[in-house]
Motif scaffolding. Sequence first.
Motif, PDB file in Angstrom:
ATOM      1  N   THR A 142       0.845  -1.199   0.000  1.00 56.10           N
ATOM      2  CA  THR A 142       0.000   0.000   0.000  1.00 56.10           C
ATOM      3  C   THR A 142       0.877   1.246   0.000  1.00 56.10           C
ATOM      4  O   THR A 142       0.627   2.213  -0.728  1.00 56.10           O
ATOM      5  N   HIS A 143       1.917   1.206   0.829  1.00 55.80           N
ATOM      6  CA  HIS A 143       2.848   2.333   0.854  1.00 55.80           C
ATOM      7  C   HIS A 143       3.574   2.469  -0.474  1.00 55.80           C
ATOM      8  O   HIS A 143       3.748   3.584  -0.980  1.00 55.80           O
ATOM      9  N   ASP A 144       4.009   1.350  -1.052  1.00 56.50           N
ATOM     10  CA  ASP A 144       4.769   1.380  -2.297  1.00 56.50           C
ATOM     11  C   ASP A 144       3.957   2.006  -3.430  1.00 56.50           C
ATOM     12  O   ASP A 144       4.473   2.843  -4.181  1.00 56.50           O
ATOM     13  N   ILE A 145       2.706   1.589  -3.554  1.00 57.03           N
ATOM     14  CA  ILE A 145       1.852   2.121  -4.624  1.00 57.03           C
ATOM     15  C   ILE A 145       1.579   3.609  -4.405  1.00 57.03           C
ATOM     16  O   ILE A 145       1.645   4.416  -5.338  1.00 57.03           O
ATOM     17  N   TRP A 146       1.304   3.975  -3.145  1.00 58.87           N
ATOM     18  CA  TRP A 146       1.073   5.392  -2.840  1.00 58.87           C
ATOM     19  C   TRP A 146       2.332   6.213  -3.115  1.00 58.87           C
ATOM     20  O   TRP A 146       2.284   7.282  -3.731  1.00 58.87           O
ATOM     21  N   ALA A 147       3.483   5.695  -2.647  1.00 58.05           N
ATOM     22  CA  ALA A 147       4.741   6.430  -2.800  1.00 58.05           C
ATOM     23  C   ALA A 147       5.146   6.555  -4.264  1.00 58.05           C
ATOM     24  O   ALA A 147       5.686   7.584  -4.685  1.00 58.05           O
ATOM     25  N   TYR A 148       4.875   5.508  -5.054  1.00 58.25           N
ATOM     26  CA  TYR A 148       5.235   5.567  -6.471  1.00 58.25           C
ATOM     27  C   TYR A 148       4.469   6.695  -7.163  1.00 58.25           C
ATOM     28  O   TYR A 148       5.038   7.464  -7.949  1.00 58.25           O
ATOM     29  N   GLU A 149       3.182   6.789  -6.845  1.00 60.36           N
ATOM     30  CA  GLU A 149       2.375   7.872  -7.423  1.00 60.36           C
ATOM     31  C   GLU A 149       2.839   9.235  -6.912  1.00 60.36           C
ATOM     32  O   GLU A 149       2.865  10.215  -7.664  1.00 60.36           O
ATOM     33  N   GLN A 173      10.257  -1.694   1.456  1.00 63.94           N
ATOM     34  CA  GLN A 173      10.973  -2.897   1.839  1.00 63.94           C
ATOM     35  C   GLN A 173      11.333  -2.880   3.321  1.00 63.94           C
ATOM     36  O   GLN A 173      11.307  -3.922   3.989  1.00 63.94           O
ATOM     37  N   LEU A 174      11.673  -1.711   3.832  1.00 61.84           N
ATOM     38  CA  LEU A 174      11.998  -1.590   5.254  1.00 61.84           C
ATOM     39  C   LEU A 174      10.774  -1.908   6.111  1.00 61.84           C
ATOM     40  O   LEU A 174      10.860  -2.662   7.091  1.00 61.84           O
ATOM     41  N   PHE A 180       7.281  -8.314   8.818  1.00 59.25           N
ATOM     42  CA  PHE A 180       7.334  -9.745   8.539  1.00 59.25           C
ATOM     43  C   PHE A 180       8.272 -10.478   9.495  1.00 59.25           C
ATOM     44  O   PHE A 180       7.920 -11.540  10.026  1.00 59.25           O
ATOM     45  N   THR A 181       9.455  -9.950   9.715  1.00 55.83           N
ATOM     46  CA  THR A 181      10.436 -10.621  10.577  1.00 55.83           C
ATOM     47  C   THR A 181       9.898 -10.803  11.991  1.00 55.83           C
ATOM     48  O   THR A 181      10.039 -11.874  12.593  1.00 55.83           O
ATOM     49  N   PHE A 182       9.258  -9.774  12.514  1.00 55.18           N
ATOM     50  CA  PHE A 182       8.733  -9.836  13.881  1.00 55.18           C
ATOM     51  C   PHE A 182       7.616 -10.866  14.001  1.00 55.18           C
ATOM     52  O   PHE A 182       7.621 -11.718  14.898  1.00 55.18           O
ATOM     53  N   ILE A 183       6.643 -10.813  13.092  1.00 58.95           N
ATOM     54  CA  ILE A 183       5.492 -11.720  13.184  1.00 58.95           C
ATOM     55  C   ILE A 183       5.886 -13.159  12.864  1.00 58.95           C
ATOM     56  O   ILE A 183       5.456 -14.101  13.535  1.00 58.95           O
ATOM     57  N   ALA A 184       6.716 -13.354  11.837  1.00 54.79           N
ATOM     58  CA  ALA A 184       7.042 -14.708  11.369  1.00 54.79           C
ATOM     59  C   ALA A 184       8.020 -15.443  12.282  1.00 54.79           C
ATOM     60  O   ALA A 184       7.892 -16.655  12.489  1.00 54.79           O
ATOM     61  N   SER A 200      20.162  -8.749   7.375  1.00 50.34           N
ATOM     62  CA  SER A 200      20.554  -9.383   6.112  1.00 50.34           C
ATOM     63  C   SER A 200      19.422  -9.351   5.094  1.00 50.34           C
ATOM     64  O   SER A 200      19.653  -9.133   3.900  1.00 50.34           O
ATOM     65  N   THR A 201      18.200  -9.556   5.570  1.00 44.44           N
ATOM     66  CA  THR A 201      17.053  -9.540   4.656  1.00 44.44           C
ATOM     67  C   THR A 201      16.881  -8.173   4.023  1.00 44.44           C
ATOM     68  O   THR A 201      16.642  -8.062   2.812  1.00 44.44           O
ATOM     69  N   TYR A 202      17.033  -7.120   4.839  1.00 40.89           N
ATOM     70  CA  TYR A 202      16.873  -5.785   4.261  1.00 40.89           C
ATOM     71  C   TYR A 202      18.020  -5.449   3.313  1.00 40.89           C
ATOM     72  O   TYR A 202      17.792  -4.840   2.260  1.00 40.89           O
ATOM     73  N   VAL A 203      19.229  -5.834   3.680  1.00 44.73           N
ATOM     74  CA  VAL A 203      20.370  -5.597   2.784  1.00 44.73           C
ATOM     75  C   VAL A 203      20.137  -6.278   1.440  1.00 44.73           C
ATOM     76  O   VAL A 203      20.337  -5.681   0.372  1.00 44.73           O
ATOM     77  N   LEU A 204      19.688  -7.529   1.485  1.00 44.75           N
ATOM     78  CA  LEU A 204      19.453  -8.274   0.248  1.00 44.75           C
ATOM     79  C   LEU A 204      18.295  -7.671  -0.550  1.00 44.75           C
ATOM     80  O   LEU A 204      18.359  -7.552  -1.775  1.00 44.75           O
TER      81      LEU A 204
END
Length: 232
Positions: A142-149, A173-174, A180-184, A200-204
């Motif tokens: 939702t943030h990505d689509i809003w931010a892209y616009e 991604q952040l 995701f990391t916290f919940i999973a 590492s996940t964010y770096v990748l």
Amino acid sequence: MKNELLWALMLLLNFLSIIFIYKKFGKVGLYSWIPISTILANIQVVILVNLFGLNATLGNILYAGGFLVTDILAENYGRKAAQKAVYLGFFSLIVTSAIMKVAVLFTPMEEGVLMFESVKSIFDFMPRLMVASLVAYLISQTHDIWAYEFWRKKYSETKHIWIRNNASTMISQLLDNLVFTFIAFYGVYSFDILKDIFISTYVLKFLVAISDTPFVYIANYLKKKDLIEEDM
């Protein structure tokens, strides 16, 4: 270096597959990629490997590739088309988790116990991953689509695709990684492993986001040159 080379190979294969399916099937192809990437990413994420000296889960490339798909849709077809892809990802993950949860309740034949238990170990854990993915996906996409616009209004020229692509994806991604990391994985791994997974996940994902920019340009070029086969 074996893991790093395989990671680079999977990265290239992922992006080339997205461009290929887009060229051959147009917008429908991009929509079909969303369930593929969402489901496979949630299977791969249970695999913990060492990449570039960091503990990391697989699935980052496929999951981050979803942001490439929504950015292409937002760039070439608009915000509503990108949002539809997010809903499709939600649906595919819920259905996969529900159906496989029923599947692993069956009693296997004696000859198939080993294979059954291997599959069961993945999909017994998947409901938690599903919840983590859905919440993270909702917030980040939702943030990505809003931010892209938002960035496209400020930098609307084709040469500025790299700005709106990266400016929207990096923060998204952040957010995705944090949720995701916290919940999973909270309570599954120790705090040190959890911290390593987050970093590492964010770096990748950051590397994937930078790497996908040329492919947004390629998709935009193919669309403008009318080289996309939109009709099925």
